[in-house]
Design a protein around this motif. Structure first.
Motif, mmCIF file in Angstrom:
data_model
loop_
_atom_site.group_PDB
_atom_site.id
_atom_site.type_symbol
_atom_site.label_atom_id
_atom_site.label_comp_id
_atom_site.label_asym_id
_atom_site.label_seq_id
_atom_site.Cartn_x
_atom_site.Cartn_y
_atom_site.Cartn_z
ATOM 1 N N MET B 37 0.826 -1.215 0.000
ATOM 2 C CA MET B 37 0.000 0.000 0.000
ATOM 3 C C MET B 37 0.855 1.258 0.000
ATOM 4 S SD MET B 37 -3.453 -0.580 2.104
ATOM 5 C CE MET B 37 -2.791 -1.410 3.503
ATOM 6 N N GLY B 38 2.043 1.145 0.603
ATOM 7 C CA GLY B 38 2.919 2.311 0.653
ATOM 8 C C GLY B 38 3.685 2.546 -0.636
ATOM 9 N N ARG B 39 3.943 1.472 -1.389
ATOM 10 C CA ARG B 39 4.882 1.599 -2.517
ATOM 11 C C ARG B 39 4.293 1.306 -3.887
ATOM 12 N NH1 ARG B 39 9.361 3.453 0.666
ATOM 13 N NH2 ARG B 39 9.343 2.188 2.531
ATOM 14 N N ALA B 40 3.312 0.437 -3.982
ATOM 15 C CA ALA B 40 2.789 0.096 -5.313
ATOM 16 C C ALA B 40 2.046 1.284 -5.901
ATOM 17 C CB ALA B 40 1.857 -1.113 -5.223
ATOM 18 N N ALA B 41 2.031 1.358 -7.220
ATOM 19 C CA ALA B 41 1.374 2.481 -7.885
ATOM 20 C C ALA B 41 0.103 2.015 -8.584
ATOM 21 C CB ALA B 41 2.326 3.111 -8.893
#
Lengths: 140, 109
Positions: B37-41
């Motif tokens: 959730m923090g890194r995927a786009a």
């Protein structure tokens, strides 16, 4: 007058697999209100992390989302054990989640940091043994 | 490139197909959901071996184009039903995350 559109959700603390219902619902509501996709993404992810935290640590809680002309406020309230050390809890990688939670893919110590990452302002008020109130603001 | 074209090229097995005409772009690999959730786009193809129901919520919130389950991971019926109801694209493959990513890299413009 700065009148808000309000949404209220009860987060069930007994059902880990249904956590996220409020976030998915708010995503729909914001889309209907014509809010920009990047804002929706920020609000719904921050809220999902909060929901998961309330289920893991506090036996559930309540989530309120208030939409103003220039900002969205998310307020999460629970009557859980409180956060013993907020500075520590805000560090990426720090977690007190039990192992069974880790096997579900959570408990990586990224929940509160993600909530901060995706919002423009975040305030944690926590009383050890009594509960936690987190308010987050996303500017429009 | 659409999810459907990519799935055909990589010979992925469909589990739930919400919208195979959706365009995907970029890849994220990870099993820790908060990390994802923090890194995927948005529009990423997300490769994971995690199979519990929370992947459906994460995919919806992050708005990834497709989940690709690596190493032959499959979903329980209840998870499949939730994913179908939410219109999430999920495929599975016997290949490893590395092999899948290598092939996906070859498809990127």
């Amino acid at each position: 007058m700065d009148e808000a559109v309000k949404f209220h959700f009860v987060v069930d603390g007994n059902d880990f697999t249904s956590a996220g219902q409020a976030s998915v619902q708010i995503k729909k509501n914001l889309r209907q209100l014509g809010i920009a996709p990047e804002i929706i993404r920020k609000v719904s992810i921050a809220m999902y992390e909060g929901e998961i935290n309330m289920v893991i640590h506090a036996g559930g809680g309540e989530a309120d989302v208030l939409i103003y002309e220039n900002r969205i406020e998310i307020i999460l309230t629970d009557n859980g054990p409180g956060i013993a050390n907020i500075d520590l809890a805000m560090q990426e990688g720090f977690s007190t989640a039990p192992d069974n939670i880790r096997s579900l893919g959570f408990g990586a110590g990224m929940g509160l940091p993600n909530m901060k990452r995706y919002t423009d302002a975040m305030q944690i008020d926590s009383t050890f043994g009594k509960g936690t109130r987190i308010s987050m603001t996303v500017n429009l | 490139m659409t999810v459907g074209e990519m799935a055909k090229t990589l010979q992925l097995t469909p589990i739930t197909v919400g919208d195979e005409s959706r365009t995907w772009s970029g890849v994220y690999i990870g099993d820790l959901l908060s990390w994802v959730m923090g890194r995927a786009a948005c529009d990423n193809a997300w490769i994971t071996i995690m199979s519990n129901v929370n992947i459906v919520a994460v995919a919806t919130l992050v708005d990834v184009a497709v989940i690709i389950l690596a190493e032959g991971v499959t979903l329980e019926e209840s998870v499949r039903n939730t994913a179908a109801a939410k219109g999430v694209n999920i495929y599975t493959s016997e290949k490893t995350a590395y092999e899948l990513a290598k092939e996906l890299a070859g498809l990127q413009p």
